[in-house]
Motif scaffolding. Structure first.
Motif, PDB file in Angstrom:
ATOM      1  N   HIS A 153       0.838  -1.208   0.000  1.00  0.00           N
ATOM      2  CA  HIS A 153       0.000   0.000   0.000  1.00  0.00           C
ATOM      3  C   HIS A 153       0.869   1.254   0.000  1.00  0.00           C
ATOM      4  N   PHE A 157       0.384   3.806  -2.917  1.00  0.00           N
ATOM      5  CA  PHE A 157      -0.352   5.033  -2.615  1.00  0.00           C
ATOM      6  C   PHE A 157       0.439   6.037  -1.775  1.00  0.00           C
ATOM      7  N   VAL A 166      -5.471   3.118   4.021  1.00  0.00           N
ATOM      8  CA  VAL A 166      -5.936   2.105   3.080  1.00  0.00           C
ATOM      9  C   VAL A 166      -6.576   0.989   3.885  1.00  0.00           C
ATOM     10  N   ILE A 296      -8.883   4.914   1.401  1.00  0.00           N
ATOM     11  CA  ILE A 296      -9.001   4.119   0.186  1.00  0.00           C
ATOM     12  C   ILE A 296      -9.405   2.708   0.598  1.00  0.00           C
ATOM     13  N   CYS A 298     -10.365  -1.265  -0.299  1.00  0.00           N
ATOM     14  CA  CYS A 298     -10.203  -2.330  -1.282  1.00  0.00           C
ATOM     15  C   CYS A 298     -10.709  -3.641  -0.690  1.00  0.00           C
ATOM     16  N   SER A 323     -10.658   1.801  -4.094  1.00  0.00           N
ATOM     17  CA  SER A 323      -9.322   1.887  -4.699  1.00  0.00           C
ATOM     18  C   SER A 323      -9.403   2.059  -6.207  1.00  0.00           C
ATOM     19  N   HIS A 326      -8.483   5.289  -7.466  1.00  0.00           N
ATOM     20  CA  HIS A 326      -7.045   5.577  -7.455  1.00  0.00           C
ATOM     21  C   HIS A 326      -6.259   4.643  -8.367  1.00  0.00           C
ATOM     22  N   VAL A 333      -6.268  -5.642  -5.669  1.00  0.00           N
ATOM     23  CA  VAL A 333      -5.211  -5.062  -4.845  1.00  0.00           C
ATOM     24  C   VAL A 333      -4.399  -6.132  -4.124  1.00  0.00           C
TER      25      VAL A 333
END
Length: 371
Positions: A153, A157, A166, A296, A298, A323, A326, A333
């Protein structure tokens, strides 16, 4: 040398395998193909039973590992066919395995984490190098062995300004806090249940594998007393680093709380379980990073519309988004993370972070099975 990797993930939700073919030749990883393969009811039931002690479990676990490798190989085949990629073009496959026990630091001080897998068979079936057993080295170094996705992550990010959180909502939920204590800093830990309890309850009472978009829960009413009982679980109040799994958040755990609330309808229990996940995640973020402005999300939980709306309501000062906004869809992910971890292993780069797992230091993760 090729910078193509395949990542395979089968999580605690027990819904099946997500696989990705990833190109790491650019600054940001580029997913070239994504494939999924669900587990049939028989195999899912067997994996669930192997989460607890039972008759002849060593024999059954070995055969389940073989079957999982064959499912993995099917996903790999689809990824290659979709893109016209040859096995020789892929540097390695990162295969997580199926977690059936997770008890780090327990019993003898070291404990263990156990992922069913047969990476040797997978290497034979696919003709590619396989990297597996990502968690054991961190546990051997005194760590939790989980969560392992926060460093990925950070790589994916971490360039975003300010504090970014995240939240991965699979069977269990885990949170990564990027730059929470300054540039480049990283905190990560398991929050508590994710989809595991919700999915199991939905399967039992609606015969559906999951509560699609959270519609059943949204039409129910959260039972305040039951919610407070569930939220009283000591794990939720523990400081990080911490990790958990079906060893704690399982059917018997839920039934123990329901004994005092037998009058609550099945739909209201589903609403309450969804609220449990939302509040456990929101409380974790507010406790660790109250000024965070970006979350974010996921994992499969990002597709639960009702759950996402509850997170937004509980975190009014935070931009809560999938996510996908992004650049990486939520179901890709974690699989991409294990492709990244396989790459870290082959490059002899560490894949864990001491501030996340609590180990004595960062470690190179994974065991390599050459083609």
């Amino acid at each position: 040398m090729s910078d193509l990797y395949i990542g395979l993930m089968s999580g605690t939700s027990l819904d099946g395998v997500d696989g990705v073919l990833v190109d790491f030749s650019s600054v940001q990883p580029r997913v070239l193909s994504h494939a999924t393969q669900g587990f049939d009811d028989r195999f899912r039931a067997e994996l669930l039973q192997l989460n607890t002690s039972g008759p002849d479990e060593l024999h059954r676990a070995a055969l389940a590992a073989n079957e999982l490798a064959r499912v993995y190989a099917l996903v790999v085949k689809r990824l290659l066919e979709t893109t016209g990629t040859q096995p020789a073009q892929v540097r390695a496959v990162g295969a997580h395995g199926q977690t059936v026990r997770h008890r780090p630091q327990q019993f003898d001080g070291t404990g263990y984490t156990l992922q069913l897998n047969q990476p040797g068979l997978l290497a034979e079936l696919c003709g590619m190098d396989v990297v597996a057993d990502f968690r054991s080295r961190d546990v051997a170094a005194g760590g939790q062995g989980a969560p392992l996705v926060p460093p990925f992550h950070q790589a994916l990010f971490g360039q975003l300004p300010g504090v970014t959180a995240v939240l991965n909502i699979g069977g269990i939920s885990n949170l990564s806090l990027l730059n929470a204590s300054g540039a480049g800093s990283l905190i990560g830990f398991d929050c508590g249940p994710g989809n595991a309890l919700m999915d199991a309850w939905s399967q039992t009472h609606t015969r559906q594998a999951f509560d699609a978009e959270g519609r059943w829960a949204a039409a129910g009413t959260v039972h305040a007393g039951l919610l407070q009982s569930l939220l009283s679980e000591p794990f939720l109040a523990l400081p990080a680093p911490k990790s958990t799994g079906r060893d704690l958040f399982n059917g018997p755990w839920l039934q123990a709380h329901l004994q005092s609330f037998a009058h609550v309808s099945a739909q209201d229990v589903q609403a309450t379980l969804t609220e449990l996940t939302a509040q456990a995640c929101a409380d974790s973020l507010l406790k660790q990073a109250p000024d965070c402005k970006r979350l974010i999300v996921c994992g499969g939980g990002a597709l639960n519309t009702h759950l996402m709306s509850r997170l937004r309501a509980l975190l009014p000062g935070c931009d809560v988004a999938s996510s996908a906004v992004h650049g990486l869809p939520p179901l890709q992910v974690e699989a991409t993370a294990f492709a990244w971890l396989a790459r870290q292993c082959l490059e002899r780069q560490t894949g864990s972070v001491q501030s996340v797992t609590g180990a004595r230091g960062a470690r190179i993760l994974g065991a390599i099975y050459p083609a």
